[in-house]
Design an enzyme around this catalytic site. Sequence first.
Site, short mmCIF file in Angstrom:
data_model
loop_
_atom_site.label_atom_id
_atom_site.label_comp_id
_atom_site.label_asym_id
_atom_site.label_seq_id
_atom_site.Cartn_x
_atom_site.Cartn_y
_atom_site.Cartn_z
CG HIS A 198 5.36 4.94 -5.05
ND1 HIS A 198 5.91 4.48 -5.99
CD2 HIS A 198 5.90 4.52 -3.71
CE1 HIS A 198 6.90 3.39 -5.39
NE2 HIS A 198 6.66 3.31 -4.05
N GLY A 225 0.77 -1.13 0.09
CA GLY A 225 0.16 0.15 -0.04
C GLY A 225 0.73 1.42 -0.17
CE1 TYR A 226 0.80 7.38 2.51
CE2 TYR A 226 3.07 7.54 1.36
CZ TYR A 226 1.87 8.25 1.97
OH TYR A 226 1.93 9.43 2.53
CD GLN A 252 10.40 -7.35 -2.33
OE1 GLN A 252 10.31 -7.62 -1.29
NE2 GLN A 252 9.90 -6.91 -2.94
CB SER A 270 10.94 4.35 -1.65
OG SER A 270 10.60 3.75 -0.26
CG ASP A 327 12.34 -3.45 -2.75
OD1 ASP A 327 13.17 -3.05 -1.86
OD2 ASP A 327 11.28 -3.11 -3.00
N GLY A 362 5.54 4.24 -8.88
CA GLY A 362 6.47 3.19 -9.02
C GLY A 362 5.54 1.91 -9.13
CG HIS A 363 3.24 0.66 -5.66
ND1 HIS A 363 3.60 1.86 -4.66
CD2 HIS A 363 3.83 -0.43 -5.06
CE1 HIS A 363 4.24 1.52 -3.63
NE2 HIS A 363 4.33 -0.04 -3.77
O1 PAF Z 1 7.90 -5.08 -2.08
C1 PAF Z 1 6.89 -4.94 -1.21
O2 PAF Z 1 6.10 -4.00 -1.26
C2 PAF Z 1 6.83 -6.21 -0.20
O3 PAF Z 1 8.00 -6.57 0.23
C3 PAF Z 1 5.90 -7.33 -0.71
C4 PAF Z 1 6.55 -8.04 -2.28
C5 PAF Z 1 4.47 -6.73 -1.19
C6 PAF Z 1 5.69 -8.45 0.32
O4 PAF Z 1 4.98 -7.87 1.18
#
Ligand code: PAF
Length: 282
Positions: free
Chosen positions: A35, A32-33, A154, A186, A151, A37-38
């Site tokens: 921006h 959530g929150y 990740q 971010s 990330d 990027g999402h």
């Molecule tokens: O990148 C993120 O926002 C988090 O690490 C994710 C992949 C949603 C897992 O909680």
Amino acid sequence: MSKGMILATTLEELRAARGLLGAPLGLVPTMGYLHAGHISLVERARAECASVAVSIFVNPTQFGPKEDLASYPRNLPGDLKLLEDAGVNLVWMPTAEIMYPPDFQTWVNVEGLTSPLEGAMRPGHFRGVTTVVAKLFNAIQPQKAYFGQKDAQQAAVIRRMTHDLNFPIEIVVCPIKREADGLAMSSRNAYLNPAERQAATVLFCALNAAQAAYAAGERNADSLRQAMSDTINAEPLARLQYISCADNDSLEELKTVTGKTLLSMAVYLGKTRLIDNFILGE
Ligand code: PAF
């Protein structure tokens, strides 16, 4: 709310909604929150998939005891508006009780790849990430899932988990979105005060310094690390936590840069910890 966007909380609601969605389904997991990027991940998913699902869940198990779980920024109405405008079909917003019932005792853990970098600085972080992402994959069953290159570790860890556990899901990693001055987007940028926000461009400047040295022919990894740390150390508001010049696949630190190389760093601006990275040799 547009009648096209389904909101689900319980697993039963999610499963009923999931059955209505066309294939391939693209999933954008988020905390959530949201921006730009999402939203760039959502747009990529929209371009490649018949339907798009977004999960919003601030995952407690990926935060360390001294980290920012309690203060992590939240804005559900704003998030839902952005997702509706972006044409998302389904938003899943499970509660912590749904994801981690009291007797929860099953974890997903990727080994080697989680040892260095963020894994070394944030013990248990990736175990929380891979566990929740595996649960999201199982619950939503997408054909594709979208993550940001911001990330970088990740993304590598989730790719590894997806392969190792035979999830029939394609992992798509999308480029870092930056503000006009270069700061990587971010949700945590919201913590910065105006002076810290200005100083935060130092991460991008440091990556540029190393990239310029690389473009001029520098292949010694220590020299590239030095170029980055000199830049960070010249900014009084910044405190370097780690700097890395590593093989992009194994994440092992390099002596000499030959193939695809991940430059990455974590830097504190006041109490806010920011990360950024750049791939050389792409
Ligand atoms: O990148 C993120 O926002 C988090 O690490 C994710 C992949 C949603 C897992 O909680």
